[in-house]
Motif scaffolding. Structure first.
Motif, PDB file in Angstrom:
ATOM      1  N   LEU A  13      35.230  36.169  92.487  1.00  0.00           N
ATOM      2  CA  LEU A  13      35.374  37.320  93.380  1.00  0.00           C
ATOM      3  C   LEU A  13      34.511  37.113  94.625  1.00  0.00           C
ATOM      4  O   LEU A  13      33.348  36.684  94.528  1.00  0.00           O
ATOM      5  N   GLN A  14      35.081  37.409  95.769  1.00  0.00           N
ATOM      6  CA  GLN A  14      34.394  37.135  97.035  1.00  0.00           C
ATOM      7  C   GLN A  14      33.111  37.948  97.176  1.00  0.00           C
ATOM      8  O   GLN A  14      32.135  37.492  97.785  1.00  0.00           O
ATOM      9  N   ASP A  15      33.076  39.143  96.618  1.00  0.00           N
ATOM     10  CA  ASP A  15      31.872  39.973  96.732  1.00  0.00           C
ATOM     11  C   ASP A  15      30.868  39.692  95.612  1.00  0.00           C
ATOM     12  O   ASP A  15      29.821  40.361  95.542  1.00  0.00           O
ATOM     13  N   LYS A  16      31.176  38.707  94.751  1.00  0.00           N
ATOM     14  CA  LYS A  16      30.246  38.350  93.672  1.00  0.00           C
ATOM     15  C   LYS A  16      29.981  36.854  93.645  1.00  0.00           C
ATOM     16  O   LYS A  16      29.823  36.262  92.582  1.00  0.00           O
ATOM     17  N   VAL A  17      29.932  36.271  94.843  1.00  0.00           N
ATOM     18  CA  VAL A  17      29.649  34.835  94.925  1.00  0.00           C
ATOM     19  C   VAL A  17      28.229  34.539  94.443  1.00  0.00           C
ATOM     20  O   VAL A  17      27.977  33.506  93.801  1.00  0.00           O
ATOM     21  N   TYR A  18      27.304  35.430  94.735  1.00  0.00           N
ATOM     22  CA  TYR A  18      25.909  35.229  94.312  1.00  0.00           C
ATOM     23  C   TYR A  18      25.826  35.098  92.789  1.00  0.00           C
ATOM     24  O   TYR A  18      25.181  34.191  92.254  1.00  0.00           O
ATOM     25  N   GLU A  19      26.494  36.039  92.037  1.00  0.00           N
ATOM     26  CA  GLU A  19      26.446  35.996  90.581  1.00  0.00           C
ATOM     27  C   GLU A  19      27.111  34.724  90.053  1.00  0.00           C
ATOM     28  O   GLU A  19      26.619  34.099  89.094  1.00  0.00           O
ATOM     29  N   ALA A  20      28.236  34.334  90.639  1.00  0.00           N
ATOM     30  CA  ALA A  20      28.940  33.155  90.168  1.00  0.00           C
ATOM     31  C   ALA A  20      28.126  31.883  90.386  1.00  0.00           C
ATOM     32  O   ALA A  20      28.181  30.948  89.578  1.00  0.00           O
ATOM     33  N   PHE A  21      27.318  31.859  91.466  1.00  0.00           N
ATOM     34  CA  PHE A  21      26.570  30.634  91.784  1.00  0.00           C
ATOM     35  C   PHE A  21      25.252  30.561  91.018  1.00  0.00           C
ATOM     36  O   PHE A  21      24.850  29.488  90.546  1.00  0.00           O
ATOM     37  N   TYR A  22      24.576  31.683  90.851  1.00  0.00           N
ATOM     38  CA  TYR A  22      23.232  31.643  90.304  1.00  0.00           C
ATOM     39  C   TYR A  22      23.154  31.994  88.802  1.00  0.00           C
ATOM     40  O   TYR A  22      22.230  31.565  88.127  1.00  0.00           O
ATOM     41  N   LYS A  23      24.118  32.777  88.313  1.00  0.00           N
ATOM     42  CA  LYS A  23      24.016  33.220  86.925  1.00  0.00           C
ATOM     43  C   LYS A  23      24.641  32.245  85.935  1.00  0.00           C
ATOM     44  O   LYS A  23      24.271  32.235  84.762  1.00  0.00           O
ATOM     45  N   LEU A  24      25.602  31.457  86.385  1.00  0.00           N
ATOM     46  CA  LEU A  24      26.345  30.604  85.451  1.00  0.00           C
ATOM     47  C   LEU A  24      26.266  29.155  85.934  1.00  0.00           C
ATOM     48  O   LEU A  24      26.655  28.843  87.062  1.00  0.00           O
ATOM     49  N   GLU A  25      25.765  28.300  85.043  1.00  0.00           N
ATOM     50  CA  GLU A  25      25.615  26.891  85.419  1.00  0.00           C
ATOM     51  C   GLU A  25      26.914  26.124  85.237  1.00  0.00           C
ATOM     52  O   GLU A  25      27.354  25.385  86.120  1.00  0.00           O
ATOM     53  N   TYR A  26      27.571  26.320  84.066  1.00  0.00           N
ATOM     54  CA  TYR A  26      28.807  25.599  83.773  1.00  0.00           C
ATOM     55  C   TYR A  26      29.888  26.622  83.379  1.00  0.00           C
ATOM     56  O   TYR A  26      30.069  26.936  82.193  1.00  0.00           O
ATOM     57  N   PRO A  27      30.615  27.145  84.331  1.00  0.00           N
ATOM     58  CA  PRO A  27      31.604  28.199  84.027  1.00  0.00           C
ATOM     59  C   PRO A  27      32.740  27.711  83.136  1.00  0.00           C
ATOM     60  O   PRO A  27      33.228  28.458  82.292  1.00  0.00           O
ATOM     61  N   HIS A  28      33.158  26.476  83.280  1.00  0.00           N
ATOM     62  CA  HIS A  28      34.262  25.966  82.454  1.00  0.00           C
ATOM     63  C   HIS A  28      33.872  25.935  80.979  1.00  0.00           C
ATOM     64  O   HIS A  28      34.675  26.287  80.108  1.00  0.00           O
ATOM     65  N   ASP A  29      32.639  25.503  80.714  1.00  0.00           N
ATOM     66  CA  ASP A  29      32.187  25.481  79.315  1.00  0.00           C
ATOM     67  C   ASP A  29      32.086  26.890  78.749  1.00  0.00           C
ATOM     68  O   ASP A  29      32.421  27.124  77.572  1.00  0.00           O
ATOM     69  N   GLN A  30      31.650  27.822  79.575  1.00  0.00           N
ATOM     70  CA  GLN A  30      31.541  29.203  79.116  1.00  0.00           C
ATOM     71  C   GLN A  30      32.925  29.780  78.787  1.00  0.00           C
ATOM     72  O   GLN A  30      33.115  30.415  77.738  1.00  0.00           O
ATOM     73  N   ILE A  31      33.894  29.566  79.664  1.00  0.00           N
ATOM     74  CA  ILE A  31      35.256  30.056  79.424  1.00  0.00           C
ATOM     75  C   ILE A  31      35.842  29.405  78.177  1.00  0.00           C
ATOM     76  O   ILE A  31      36.480  30.071  77.347  1.00  0.00           O
ATOM     77  N   ALA A  64      44.877  39.098  74.095  1.00  0.00           N
ATOM     78  CA  ALA A  64      43.548  39.255  73.494  1.00  0.00           C
ATOM     79  C   ALA A  64      42.531  38.322  74.147  1.00  0.00           C
ATOM     80  O   ALA A  64      41.380  38.713  74.405  1.00  0.00           O
ATOM     81  N   VAL A  65      42.941  37.098  74.440  1.00  0.00           N
ATOM     82  CA  VAL A  65      42.044  36.151  75.115  1.00  0.00           C
ATOM     83  C   VAL A  65      41.678  36.652  76.501  1.00  0.00           C
ATOM     84  O   VAL A  65      40.507  36.618  76.918  1.00  0.00           O
ATOM     85  N   LYS A  66      42.669  37.128  77.247  1.00  0.00           N
ATOM     86  CA  LYS A  66      42.402  37.629  78.598  1.00  0.00           C
ATOM     87  C   LYS A  66      41.466  38.828  78.563  1.00  0.00           C
ATOM     88  O   LYS A  66      40.536  38.940  79.391  1.00  0.00           O
ATOM     89  N   ARG A  67      41.690  39.736  77.636  1.00  0.00           N
ATOM     90  CA  ARG A  67      40.849  40.932  77.549  1.00  0.00           C
ATOM     91  C   ARG A  67      39.395  40.554  77.259  1.00  0.00           C
ATOM     92  O   ARG A  67      38.460  41.051  77.890  1.00  0.00           O
ATOM     93  N   GLU A  68      39.190  39.651  76.329  1.00  0.00           N
ATOM     94  CA  GLU A  68      37.839  39.238  75.965  1.00  0.00           C
ATOM     95  C   GLU A  68      37.157  38.483  77.103  1.00  0.00           C
ATOM     96  O   GLU A  68      35.968  38.698  77.394  1.00  0.00           O
ATOM     97  N   LEU A  69      37.909  37.630  77.786  1.00  0.00           N
ATOM     98  CA  LEU A  69      37.335  36.868  78.896  1.00  0.00           C
ATOM     99  C   LEU A  69      36.964  37.769  80.062  1.00  0.00           C
ATOM    100  O   LEU A  69      35.933  37.571  80.723  1.00  0.00           O
ATOM    101  N   ASN A  70      37.806  38.756  80.353  1.00  0.00           N
ATOM    102  CA  ASN A  70      37.504  39.677  81.456  1.00  0.00           C
ATOM    103  C   ASN A  70      36.205  40.431  81.199  1.00  0.00           C
ATOM    104  O   ASN A  70      35.383  40.616  82.101  1.00  0.00           O
ATOM    105  N   VAL A  71      36.023  40.865  79.967  1.00  0.00           N
ATOM    106  CA  VAL A  71      34.801  41.595  79.630  1.00  0.00           C
ATOM    107  C   VAL A  71      33.578  40.685  79.767  1.00  0.00           C
ATOM    108  O   VAL A  71      32.524  41.092  80.290  1.00  0.00           O
ATOM    109  N   ALA A  72      33.725  39.440  79.315  1.00  0.00           N
ATOM    110  CA  ALA A  72      32.575  38.539  79.296  1.00  0.00           C
ATOM    111  C   ALA A  72      32.270  37.933  80.656  1.00  0.00           C
ATOM    112  O   ALA A  72      31.097  37.751  81.024  1.00  0.00           O
ATOM    113  N   MET A  73      33.293  37.606  81.446  1.00  0.00           N
ATOM    114  CA  MET A  73      33.090  36.852  82.690  1.00  0.00           C
ATOM    115  C   MET A  73      32.958  37.730  83.925  1.00  0.00           C
ATOM    116  O   MET A  73      32.557  37.241  84.990  1.00  0.00           O
ATOM    117  N   SER A  74      33.297  39.008  83.837  1.00  0.00           N
ATOM    118  CA  SER A  74      33.200  39.867  85.032  1.00  0.00           C
ATOM    119  C   SER A  74      31.765  40.002  85.514  1.00  0.00           C
ATOM    120  O   SER A  74      31.494  40.121  86.719  1.00  0.00           O
TER     121      SER A  74
END
Length: 324
Positions: free
Chosen positions: A91-109, A139-149
Motif C-alpha cells: 500500500l502506497q500509504d504504508k511503505v514505511y511499515e512494509a520496508f521497516y517491519k518485515l525483512e522477508y515478506p515472501h517467507d512470511q506469506i 480462507a487463505v486470502k482472509r487469513e493473509l489479509n488479517v496478518a499482512m495488513s
C-alpha cells in the motif's frame, strides 16, 4: 587555472549531481538521514542533502505474485500437492511499515499459506478438495489479509491453480471415471437397442396387420366377384352347380396360363385334365351336402330328447314327466 580550483569545481559538481535522484513509476524510495528514516519519495525527480541523506531502499508498488507449493493430507488419507498463487502489493500509504517491519515478506506469506492450507485440507476428502478449492482460497486470502495488513501489504487475490494427488490415486481415479463412462455408454447402447427392437416389432406387427387386412379384402372381393359371376350365369339359364363348375374350370386354365407365362420357371406339371376341376367341385358339393345332413340330424335328435320328458309326483302332489 590552478589545480586547487579545479579540484574544488569537480567536488562541487559531484555534490550538486549527488543531490538529485529519480524514482521510477510505481516505486517509492526511502530516504534516511544519518541512519534514521527521513522521508518517503514517490516517482519523479527528487532532491536530497548530499552526504547527509542517503537512499536506504526502494519499495515496489506493483502487484506481485508468489507461487507456493504445499504437500498435505486429506481426510481420507490421500497425500496431495496444491499450488497456491498469492497476488499482493504494498500500500502506497504504508511503505514505511512494509520496508521497516518485515525483512522477508515472501517467507512470511509462504508461512501463512502453509498454515491455512494444512488446517483446511485435512478436513476435506479428496473429491471435496477439488470441489471446494475456492473455499480454501478464500480462507487463505482472509487469513493473509488479517496478518499482512499490519505490515503494509494488501492481498489482492489467492488462487489454487493446481491440485496434484499421488500418481497411484490419480490412476485409480482415472480408472473409476473410465468405468463410469463405459457403464453410461453401455446403458445408452442398451436403450438404443431396446428402442430398435420395439420399433422393429411395431413395424412387423403393423405390416402383418396390413397384410392380413389386404388378404381379407382380397378374399372378400374374390367372393363378391364369384357371386356376381354366378348371378350373371344364372340369368342366361345356367344353374348354380353348372356355373360353379364353369368358374372352377376357368380358374384352372387361368392358373395354367399364368404358370406358363414365366419362362424361367422350374415347375413340372403332372398330367391333368379339365375333368379334374369338375370332380373336385362335385366332391366339394357332396361333402357340403353330407355335412349339412349330419348337422340337421343332430339338431333333430337334440330337440327330440328335450321333448320326451316324463313327469312324476313331487312333494306337493304334482306330477313329473317320465321317459317312455
Amino acid at each position: 587555472m590552478p589545480p586547487l580550483l579545479i579540484i574544488i569545481l569537480v567536488v562541487g559538481l559531484f555534490i550538486l549531481l549527488s543531490s538529485f535522484f529519480t524514482v521510477k513509476q510505481q516505486t517509492s524510495a526511502i530516504v534516511e538521514r544519518f541512519g534514521k528514516y527521513a522521508s518517503t519519495r514517490t516517482s519523479g525527480l527528487q532532491l536530497k542533502i548530499p552526504v547527509i541523506d542517503r537512499i536506504a531502499g526502494r519499495v515496489n508498488l506493483k502487484i506481485q505474485q508468489l507461487d507456493v507449493i504445499i504437500e498435505t493430507k486429506t481426510k481420507d488419507n490421500v497425500f496431495v500437492k496444491l499450488k497456491v498463487s498469492v497476488q499482493f502489493k504494498v500500500l502506497q500509504d504504508k511503505v514505511y511499515e512494509a520496508f521497516y517491519k518485515l525483512e522477508y515478506p515472501h517467507d512470511q506469506i509462504t508461512s501463512y499459506v502453509f498454515d491455512v492450507v494444512r488446517a483446511e485440507v485435512p478436513k476435506l476428502k479428496l473429491d471435496d478438495v477439488f470441489e471446494r478449492k475456492d473455499d480454501i482460497a478464500v480462507a487463505v486470502k482472509r487469513e493473509l489479509n488479517v496478518a499482512m495488513s499490519s505490515y503494509g501489504y494488501d492481498i489482492i487475490n489467492t488462487l489454487i491453480t493446481d491440485i496434484d494427488p499421488d500418481i497411484q490415486v490419480k490412476n485409480a481415479m482415472n480408472r473409476i471415471n473410465a468405468a463410469d463412462r463405459e457403464k453410461t455408454a453401455a446403458e445408452y447402447e442398451a436403450e438404443a437397442g431396446r428402442i430398435r427392437i420395439v420399433a422393429k416389432a411395431k413395424a412387423e406387427a403393423e405390416s402383418k396387420r396390413l397384410q392380413g387386412q389386404g388378404i381379407a379384402d382380397q378374399r372378400r372381393e374374390i367372393a363378391r366377384g364369384l357371386v356376381e359371376s354366378v348371378d350373371v350365369l344364372n340369368k342366361v339359364g345356367i344353374n348354380s352347380q353348372e356355373a360353379s363348375a364353369l368358374i372352377v374350370v376357368t380358374q384352372h386354365y387361368d392358373t395354367l396360363q399364368a404358370i406358363g407365362a414365366d419362362a424361367n420357371s422350374n415347375l413340372i406339371l403332372l398330367p391333368n385334365s379339365p375333368q379334374a376341376g369338375s370332380e373336385m367341385l362335385n366332391n366339394m358339393v357332396a361333402s357340403f351336402t353330407a355335412s349339412n345332413q349330419v348337422g340337421e340330424a343332430m339338431k333333430k335328435a337334440n330337440s327330440t330328447k328335450r321333448v320326451k320328458g316324463s313327469s312324476t309326483k313331487d312333494a306337493f302332489g304334482g306330477t313329473k314327466e317320465s321317459e317312455e
